[in-house]
Scaffold this motif. Structure first.
Motif, PDB file in Angstrom:
ATOM      1  N   ASP A  89      16.444 -71.737   0.249  1.00 31.24           N
ATOM      2  CA  ASP A  89      17.479 -70.659   0.333  1.00 31.24           C
ATOM      3  C   ASP A  89      17.949 -70.232   1.675  1.00 31.24           C
ATOM      4  O   ASP A  89      17.155 -70.425   2.844  1.00 31.24           O
ATOM      5  CB  ASP A  89      16.894 -69.310  -0.599  1.00 31.24           C
ATOM      6  CG  ASP A  89      16.877 -69.525  -1.735  1.00 31.24           C
ATOM      7  OD1 ASP A  89      17.549 -70.419  -2.379  1.00 31.24           O
ATOM      8  OD2 ASP A  89      16.183 -68.841  -2.683  1.00 31.24           O
ATOM      9  N   ALA A  90      19.042 -69.756   2.042  1.00 31.85           N
ATOM     10  CA  ALA A  90      19.501 -69.537   3.219  1.00 31.85           C
ATOM     11  C   ALA A  90      20.506 -68.352   3.180  1.00 31.85           C
ATOM     12  O   ALA A  90      21.321 -68.238   2.238  1.00 31.85           O
ATOM     13  CB  ALA A  90      19.930 -70.773   4.023  1.00 31.85           C
ATOM     14  N   SER A  91      20.684 -67.724   4.449  1.00 32.92           N
ATOM     15  CA  SER A  91      21.578 -66.631   4.590  1.00 32.92           C
ATOM     16  C   SER A  91      22.573 -66.849   5.913  1.00 32.92           C
ATOM     17  O   SER A  91      21.992 -67.978   6.278  1.00 32.92           O
ATOM     18  CB  SER A  91      21.189 -65.249   4.645  1.00 32.92           C
ATOM     19  OG  SER A  91      20.350 -64.916   5.915  1.00 32.92           O
ATOM     20  N   SER A  92      23.477 -66.375   6.104  1.00 39.36           N
ATOM     21  CA  SER A  92      24.192 -66.592   7.377  1.00 39.36           C
ATOM     22  C   SER A  92      23.380 -66.015   8.714  1.00 39.36           C
ATOM     23  O   SER A  92      23.777 -66.545   9.857  1.00 39.36           O
ATOM     24  CB  SER A  92      25.427 -65.743   7.450  1.00 39.36           C
ATOM     25  OG  SER A  92      25.323 -64.213   7.285  1.00 39.36           O
ATOM     26  N   THR A  93      22.437 -65.324   8.393  1.00 42.73           N
ATOM     27  CA  THR A  93      21.423 -64.895   9.652  1.00 42.73           C
ATOM     28  C   THR A  93      20.128 -65.367   9.553  1.00 42.73           C
ATOM     29  O   THR A  93      19.564 -65.262  10.654  1.00 42.73           O
ATOM     30  CB  THR A  93      21.253 -63.344   9.594  1.00 42.73           C
ATOM     31  OG1 THR A  93      20.769 -62.899   8.260  1.00 42.73           O
ATOM     32  CG2 THR A  93      22.838 -62.631   9.819  1.00 42.73           C
ATOM     33  N   CYS A  95      18.188 -68.829   8.155  1.00 42.67           N
ATOM     34  CA  CYS A  95      17.895 -70.240   7.377  1.00 42.67           C
ATOM     35  C   CYS A  95      16.561 -70.560   6.702  1.00 42.67           C
ATOM     36  O   CYS A  95      16.781 -71.289   5.771  1.00 42.67           O
ATOM     37  CB  CYS A  95      18.213 -71.527   8.426  1.00 42.67           C
ATOM     38  SG  CYS A  95      19.794 -71.659   8.994  1.00 42.67           S
ATOM     39  N   SER A  96      15.581 -69.675   7.135  1.00 40.80           N
ATOM     40  CA  SER A  96      14.278 -70.068   6.415  1.00 40.80           C
ATOM     41  C   SER A  96      13.743 -69.003   5.679  1.00 40.80           C
ATOM     42  O   SER A  96      12.747 -68.593   5.414  1.00 40.80           O
ATOM     43  CB  SER A  96      13.332 -70.220   7.732  1.00 40.80           C
ATOM     44  OG  SER A  96      13.399 -69.042   8.396  1.00 40.80           O
ATOM     45  N   ILE A  97      14.953 -68.641   4.622  1.00 35.65           N
ATOM     46  CA  ILE A  97      14.667 -67.573   3.706  1.00 35.65           C
ATOM     47  C   ILE A  97      13.450 -67.871   2.714  1.00 35.65           C
ATOM     48  O   ILE A  97      12.567 -66.954   2.258  1.00 35.65           O
ATOM     49  CB  ILE A  97      15.777 -67.113   3.177  1.00 35.65           C
ATOM     50  CG1 ILE A  97      16.782 -66.134   3.981  1.00 35.65           C
ATOM     51  CG2 ILE A  97      15.522 -66.077   1.925  1.00 35.65           C
ATOM     52  CD1 ILE A  97      17.929 -65.485   3.517  1.00 35.65           C
ATOM     53  N   SER A  98      13.272 -69.223   2.366  1.00 35.06           N
ATOM     54  CA  SER A  98      12.464 -69.566   1.316  1.00 35.06           C
ATOM     55  C   SER A  98      11.937 -70.729   1.953  1.00 35.06           C
ATOM     56  O   SER A  98      12.310 -71.519   3.001  1.00 35.06           O
ATOM     57  CB  SER A  98      13.102 -69.945   0.026  1.00 35.06           C
ATOM     58  OG  SER A  98      13.805 -71.144   0.354  1.00 35.06           O
ATOM     59  N   GLU A  99      10.701 -71.042   1.101  1.00 37.17           N
ATOM     60  CA  GLU A  99      10.099 -72.464   1.628  1.00 37.17           C
ATOM     61  C   GLU A  99      11.188 -73.541   1.097  1.00 37.17           C
ATOM     62  O   GLU A  99      12.075 -73.462   0.521  1.00 37.17           O
ATOM     63  CB  GLU A  99       8.875 -72.813   0.723  1.00 37.17           C
ATOM     64  CG  GLU A  99       8.984 -72.823  -0.467  1.00 37.17           C
ATOM     65  CD  GLU A  99       7.769 -72.777  -1.324  1.00 37.17           C
ATOM     66  OE1 GLU A  99       7.529 -73.552  -2.239  1.00 37.17           O
ATOM     67  OE2 GLU A  99       6.787 -72.458  -0.831  1.00 37.17           O
ATOM     68  N   VAL A 100      10.919 -74.935   1.501  1.00 45.15           N
ATOM     69  CA  VAL A 100      11.675 -75.853   1.262  1.00 45.15           C
ATOM     70  C   VAL A 100      10.978 -76.923   0.303  1.00 45.15           C
ATOM     71  O   VAL A 100       9.716 -77.436   0.517  1.00 45.15           O
ATOM     72  CB  VAL A 100      11.993 -76.788   2.347  1.00 45.15           C
ATOM     73  CG1 VAL A 100      12.826 -78.151   2.241  1.00 45.15           C
ATOM     74  CG2 VAL A 100      12.656 -75.853   3.620  1.00 45.15           C
ATOM     75  N   ASN A 101      11.629 -77.219  -0.877  1.00 49.88           N
ATOM     76  CA  ASN A 101      11.249 -78.217  -1.562  1.00 49.88           C
ATOM     77  C   ASN A 101      11.672 -79.783  -1.245  1.00 49.88           C
ATOM     78  O   ASN A 101      12.927 -79.692  -1.242  1.00 49.88           O
ATOM     79  CB  ASN A 101      11.642 -77.714  -3.061  1.00 49.88           C
ATOM     80  CG  ASN A 101      11.193 -76.535  -3.447  1.00 49.88           C
ATOM     81  OD1 ASN A 101       9.773 -76.378  -3.349  1.00 49.88           O
ATOM     82  ND2 ASN A 101      11.912 -75.577  -4.267  1.00 49.88           N
TER      83      ASN A 101
END
Length: 112
Positions: A89-93, A95-101
């Motif tokens: 998950d990411a937003s415009s402000t 990039c690391s909102i969630s962990e990466v699968n």
């Protein structure tokens, strides 16, 4: 005159849509770390100049929240390549909102 106003109103919503943020660096770095921790490849052996990146999907989940799916092809210095799909998950402000699968799709060794 009314046709021009109607045409403008029809096009206006598309021009105000924000594009999905370009957040490939966070999942790329996390995929590299995941491959290292899993014993798939040593990051020091990767040739980052040859890394291929393609965004496969971006789904808007909220006002400024996107689920993004990337396809990475990593190349190491001995000619092997590693294909990885990531989802995060990411937003415009941020990039690391969630962990990466991360999912290893294929590992190919080039033998001559």
């Amino acid at each position: 005159m009314n046709k021009y106003i109607i045409s403008l109103l029809a096009i206006l919503p598309f021009s105000t849509m924000a594009a999905s943020p370009d957040c490939h660096s966070w999942p790329m770095n996390m995929a590299e770390a995941w491959m290292k921790n899993a014993g798939i490849v040593d990051i020091a052996n990767l040739d980052e100049s040859k890394t291929e990146v393609k965004q496969l999907a971006s789904e808007k989940k909220g006002k400024d929240l996107y689920t993004q799916v990337y396809h990475f092809v990593f190349h190491d210095k001995s000619g092997s390549r590693y294909e990885v799909i990531t989802q995060s998950d990411a937003s415009s402000t941020e990039c690391s909102i969630s962990e990466v699968n991360s999912f290893l799709v294929s590992k190919k060794d080039i033998t001559h």
